[in-house]
Scaffold this active site. Sequence first.
Site: not given
Length: 556
Positions: A39, A46, A53, A104, A107, A112, A131, A201, A397
């Site tokens: 949690q 992220q 921005v 993750d 983190h 980052h 991380h 993103d 294939k």
Amino acid sequence: MKSMTEDSIPNKRIFKDPVHDYVEYDPWICSFIDTPHFQRLRYVKQLGISYYVYPGASHNRFEHCLGVGHLARMMAQHLQKSQPSLGITDEHIRCVELAGLCHDLGHGPWSHVWDGHFIPKALPHHPKWSHEQASEMMFDDMVKKYRSLDISPEDVETVKALISGRKERCKLGATMPFLFEIVANDLNGIDVDKFDYIARDCHAVGEKRNIAMTRLIHSARVIDGQICYDIKDANSVYELFYTRFSLHKNIYNHKTTRAIEYMIMDVLLIAQKHMKFAEYIDVPEKYLHLTDDLFHRINMTESEELEPARKIIHRIQTRDLYRRVDYKIMDWDDKEFCQAHITPEAIVHAAKNANLEGVEQSLVAELTVDHVIVDVSKMHYGRGVDNPIYQVKFYSKHEPNVCRRAESGDVSLLMPEKFGELLLRIYTKEERFMGLVQTAYRHVLRTLPMPSEAAGIVTIVPTPPATEAPSTPRALSSTLSFGVPQSRASRPFGRTPSYSDNQFTTLPPNCQSRSPTRISSRNLKRARETSIELDIDNPPPTRKSMRLASVSGPAK
């Protein structure tokens, strides 16, 4: 026999996701989601500073991890159903799914920024930390602290190995190495982590991209222990790598994002001296409480020692940001050379000793190394300077059990010659130094040592005749190297376009601001100070009426 009621109620929790629509998780997986360790990811952005921005980039590591776990299960189930001979069991799928969910956990604040920039400066003597290591630490602590989590010690080690992508770390890696390419693929970079963060993103920042991740999952096939893809999906694979490059260059490394990241870095480094939160990276009980909220915790302090940090925070909140004064795209091979010669020290030295024309001498006296930032970022498709498509194996294939690497003629002849470049940017922490710093930086560029000066013996090929394309530069060859890769001997250097001035960013040497909002605010203030009372019945002539009057001439 089960009752109708039992059959109609699935024992799963459903999450509504903006990227994958409805995502289902069974109670076992949800027992890991419903822990403070997982949690915590609700409070770690992220995209970190990109939110300043791109207002839509408000998504957190929490939903990204839900998406990766979902895609990891999809990939493993697809391989299980399409290739039963692989022997993938439901237990294997659960471990892969859990690895995707928890990949993750480690983190830190602002993603980052924390592990890639802050920790190396705050703890320079600490063993290399990432991380991913923190994710394993937090996973271990989660399992240890919450005994109700039903997972064996062997599966714990398997999940951690799947998170790292290191198949040699557990027994499963010897029999099913392909499972270690699903969450974190060190072999060629195609994994479900990349599938989710690119799609998520792009959705968040408003980029209309389609990476065909579902098609690629269903195209996956294990051949010779490696996940391969149908050759007809080669262009989709290439677009995946290109989209990654595009996001890094245009979104993740946006000039303003990088400026605020440097401001956050300064805040953290000042606060670290007194709050000592960097040491929490090895203490899971304390790391659990390190989130983006650290920004506000620092700002809430009242101690005099943290006043400089609070001032920088105020500058962020009032958009008084560090300013980019120049940028240039450099050759991939020039990173060491740039870092050795284009430095804050070199720029400040040029400002004070090069007798630059047009600069304000009062600013020259005030300029220090601390006012200048030189940012050198690697931009690539995911595999450095190499074409990432050449590290992926494909099948057809007609030969579904034979894999091979694709050649240019199998994919496209319109690919770049190199798949990596350097993005060099110069920042100043105070906009009043903008013109001065740019002028000094460009002086440094113009006076960079030629390889003959920095490396030793150099052979200069004569300048090509005028009939040859003007874009063809002279070639240089060198037998020695001084902070310059040996490959420089056969590539253009010196007075090539890469080291010329950027004509799109040129400022006057005495320029002290290029911010439209700040310029307009000063103009408004000046207008208020010099305003006069206007006659409403006789307003001043508009630009259009004055132009018409000049054309028609004086009235007769």
